[in-house]
Design a protein around this motif. Sequence first.
Motif, PDB file in Angstrom:
ATOM      1  N   ASP A 136       0.846  -1.190   0.000  1.00 24.17           N
ATOM      2  CA  ASP A 136       0.000   0.000   0.000  1.00 24.17           C
ATOM      3  C   ASP A 136       0.882   1.241   0.000  1.00 24.17           C
ATOM      4  OD1 ASP A 136      -1.986   1.828   0.131  1.00 24.17           O
ATOM      5  OD2 ASP A 136      -2.534   1.424   2.231  1.00 24.17           O
ATOM      6  N   LEU A 137       0.935   1.912  -1.151  1.00 20.81           N
ATOM      7  CA  LEU A 137       1.795   3.082  -1.299  1.00 20.81           C
ATOM      8  C   LEU A 137       1.061   4.393  -1.110  1.00 20.81           C
ATOM      9  CD1 LEU A 137       3.867   1.950  -4.425  1.00 20.81           C
ATOM     10  CD2 LEU A 137       4.466   1.731  -2.009  1.00 20.81           C
ATOM     11  N   ASN A 138      -0.208   4.347  -0.793  1.00 22.19           N
ATOM     12  CA  ASN A 138      -0.977   5.575  -0.607  1.00 22.19           C
ATOM     13  C   ASN A 138      -0.626   6.213   0.732  1.00 22.19           C
ATOM     14  OD1 ASN A 138      -2.402   5.229  -3.046  1.00 22.19           O
ATOM     15  ND2 ASN A 138      -3.814   3.789  -2.039  1.00 22.19           N
ATOM     16  N   PRO A 139      -0.190   7.467   0.738  1.00 24.35           N
ATOM     17  CA  PRO A 139       0.172   8.115   2.005  1.00 24.35           C
ATOM     18  C   PRO A 139      -1.070   8.491   2.803  1.00 24.35           C
ATOM     19  CG  PRO A 139       0.374   9.664   0.201  1.00 24.35           C
ATOM     20  CD  PRO A 139       0.044   8.338  -0.432  1.00 24.35           C
ATOM     21  N   SER A 140      -0.912   8.466   4.107  1.00 25.81           N
ATOM     22  CA  SER A 140      -2.000   8.885   4.971  1.00 25.81           C
ATOM     23  C   SER A 140      -2.088  10.410   4.978  1.00 25.81           C
ATOM     24  CB  SER A 140      -1.780   8.361   6.389  1.00 25.81           C
ATOM     25  OG  SER A 140      -0.597   8.907   6.939  1.00 25.81           O
ATOM     26  N   LYS A 141      -3.168  10.939   5.586  1.00 25.80           N
ATOM     27  CA  LYS A 141      -3.345  12.384   5.631  1.00 25.80           C
ATOM     28  C   LYS A 141      -2.228  13.052   6.430  1.00 25.80           C
ATOM     29  CE  LYS A 141      -6.692  15.968   6.840  1.00 25.80           C
ATOM     30  NZ  LYS A 141      -8.048  16.259   7.400  1.00 25.80           N
ATOM     31  N   ALA A 142      -1.909  12.435   7.586  1.00 29.47           N
ATOM     32  CA  ALA A 142      -0.831  12.988   8.413  1.00 29.47           C
ATOM     33  C   ALA A 142       0.503  12.946   7.673  1.00 29.47           C
ATOM     34  CB  ALA A 142      -0.737  12.219   9.731  1.00 29.47           C
ATOM     35  N   ASP A 143       0.735  11.872   6.923  1.00 25.74           N
ATOM     36  CA  ASP A 143       1.974  11.746   6.171  1.00 25.74           C
ATOM     37  C   ASP A 143       2.051  12.798   5.072  1.00 25.74           C
ATOM     38  OD1 ASP A 143       4.441  10.482   5.460  1.00 25.74           O
ATOM     39  OD2 ASP A 143       3.395   9.589   3.750  1.00 25.74           O
ATOM     40  N   SER A 144       0.954  13.071   4.426  1.00 27.33           N
ATOM     41  CA  SER A 144       0.931  14.085   3.375  1.00 27.33           C
ATOM     42  C   SER A 144       1.222  15.470   3.930  1.00 27.33           C
ATOM     43  CB  SER A 144      -0.436  14.074   2.676  1.00 27.33           C
ATOM     44  OG  SER A 144      -0.681  12.818   2.079  1.00 27.33           O
ATOM     45  N   LEU A 145       0.624  15.792   5.081  1.00 28.24           N
ATOM     46  CA  LEU A 145       0.887  17.096   5.702  1.00 28.24           C
ATOM     47  C   LEU A 145       2.353  17.237   6.099  1.00 28.24           C
ATOM     48  CD1 LEU A 145      -2.329  17.431   7.918  1.00 28.24           C
ATOM     49  CD2 LEU A 145      -1.820  18.625   5.767  1.00 28.24           C
ATOM     50  N   LEU A 146       2.897  16.162   6.661  1.00 29.66           N
ATOM     51  CA  LEU A 146       4.301  16.198   7.068  1.00 29.66           C
ATOM     52  C   LEU A 146       5.215  16.368   5.862  1.00 29.66           C
ATOM     53  CD1 LEU A 146       6.449  15.949   9.260  1.00 29.66           C
ATOM     54  CD2 LEU A 146       6.345  13.460   8.993  1.00 29.66           C
ATOM     55  N   ARG A 147       4.913  15.693   4.770  1.00 31.87           N
ATOM     56  CA  ARG A 147       5.736  15.823   3.563  1.00 31.87           C
ATOM     57  C   ARG A 147       5.702  17.250   3.023  1.00 31.87           C
ATOM     58  NH1 ARG A 147       4.523  10.356  -0.069  1.00 31.87           N
ATOM     59  NH2 ARG A 147       5.207   8.833   1.492  1.00 31.87           N
ATOM     60  N   ASP A 148       4.518  17.855   3.005  1.00 30.81           N
ATOM     61  CA  ASP A 148       4.420  19.237   2.536  1.00 30.81           C
ATOM     62  C   ASP A 148       5.227  20.188   3.409  1.00 30.81           C
ATOM     63  OD1 ASP A 148       2.786  18.408   0.503  1.00 30.81           O
ATOM     64  OD2 ASP A 148       0.910  18.851   1.566  1.00 30.81           O
ATOM     65  N   GLN A 149       5.183  19.960   4.730  1.00 30.34           N
ATOM     66  CA  GLN A 149       5.928  20.829   5.655  1.00 30.34           C
ATOM     67  C   GLN A 149       7.426  20.688   5.445  1.00 30.34           C
ATOM     68  OE1 GLN A 149       5.023  20.103   9.758  1.00 30.34           O
ATOM     69  NE2 GLN A 149       6.511  21.610  10.508  1.00 30.34           N
ATOM     70  N   VAL A 150       7.910  19.453   5.327  1.00 28.55           N
ATOM     71  CA  VAL A 150       9.338  19.223   5.132  1.00 28.55           C
ATOM     72  C   VAL A 150       9.797  19.762   3.787  1.00 28.55           C
ATOM     73  CG1 VAL A 150      11.105  17.442   4.873  1.00 28.55           C
ATOM     74  CG2 VAL A 150       9.386  17.227   6.667  1.00 28.55           C
ATOM     75  N   GLU A 151       8.957  19.609   2.766  1.00 30.02           N
ATOM     76  CA  GLU A 151       9.315  20.096   1.438  1.00 30.02           C
ATOM     77  C   GLU A 151       9.472  21.606   1.423  1.00 30.02           C
ATOM     78  OE1 GLU A 151       7.658  19.929  -3.170  1.00 30.02           O
ATOM     79  OE2 GLU A 151       6.597  18.888  -1.545  1.00 30.02           O
ATOM     80  N   GLN A 152       8.614  22.323   2.128  1.00 29.67           N
ATOM     81  CA  GLN A 152       8.718  23.775   2.191  1.00 29.67           C
ATOM     82  C   GLN A 152       9.953  24.215   2.968  1.00 29.67           C
ATOM     83  OE1 GLN A 152       6.935  26.030   0.558  1.00 29.67           O
ATOM     84  NE2 GLN A 152       5.796  24.357  -0.414  1.00 29.67           N
ATOM     85  N   GLU A 153      10.267  23.469   4.057  1.00 28.73           N
ATOM     86  CA  GLU A 153      11.418  23.843   4.883  1.00 28.73           C
ATOM     87  C   GLU A 153      12.737  23.559   4.173  1.00 28.73           C
ATOM     88  OE1 GLU A 153      11.008  21.753   8.521  1.00 28.73           O
ATOM     89  OE2 GLU A 153       9.453  23.072   9.342  1.00 28.73           O
ATOM     90  N   ASP A 154      12.780  22.475   3.404  1.00 26.63           N
ATOM     91  CA  ASP A 154      14.038  22.053   2.786  1.00 26.63           C
ATOM     92  C   ASP A 154      14.084  22.322   1.290  1.00 26.63           C
ATOM     93  OD1 ASP A 154      14.822  21.170   5.214  1.00 26.63           O
ATOM     94  OD2 ASP A 154      14.405  19.055   4.851  1.00 26.63           O
TER      95      ASP A 154
END
Length: 288
Positions: A136-154
């Motif tokens: 199952d490669l579908n990210p969870s909602k929390a995982d998606s939010l975390l990815r967006d936050q890290v992407e903006q920071e880095d």
Amino acid sequence: MNKKESKRQRISRKLLHKYRLVVLNDDTFEERFSFKLNRLNVFVFSAFFALFLIGITTLIIAFTPLREYIPGYSSTALKNKATDLAYTTDSLQQVVAMNEQYIASIRRVLSGDVTTVNFNRDSILEAAKVDISEVDLNPSKADSLLRDQVEQEDKYNIFESDNQKNFVLFPPVNGTLTDAYDPNNKHFAVDIVAAKDAPVKAVADGTVIFASWTTDTGYVMIIDHGNNLISAYKHNSSLSKEQGDLVSSGEVIAIVGNTGELTTGPHLHFELWSDGYPIDPSQFIDFD
């Protein structure tokens, strides 16, 4: 014959003729002690005494610190210093060897010689055995939010490990990005068209490790920013820094030009290398 014998007899008598050595009290003339001797005894005793003195002197010189006062004899301090210098020389040879390897890698950067990354064959085979349909490669909602936050920071942070400080790169020049990073065509850089004589700035703090003329790319400057990060600036009309100079982020280091055989107009050919491999500068620098 008689004369020779008489001469030998006289020499023998002189050597063997006995004498008495008497020690007297000067006031009472009382005899303290006396002993008999001859010239041969004196000669033998003197020879043994001289040999004894030579032996004692040799031992003192060989096994005591007094030997250090003899001209031409090395002292213990000098030997220790020589040993330390030998270790230091060996360490310097290792440093020189490392620097030669580093310079060789810089030459590969200039010539565009990039070694293909060696992948771990075993790990690839193990990954191929996994059935993708069962994962199952579908990210969870929390995982998606975390990815967006890290992407903006880095977004513009070239380092991924937690122990590295935030490292934001400064745009080297103001202009229009024309040719993008394209490793398939061996274009390991971005070309930025800028006004003639526009200033070229350092993308980060660092040390100039190369500043000279090359036939293909004209005036070239390469800066080592530490953390295995190197930036290269090519086709400049002139350079304002020399090899070994320290530069700060945003400091002017060159002037945009059209030098070298591989150029069609005033622009900056900008390269970014990390751990000896080229990376896309547009992923870490906002040229807009």
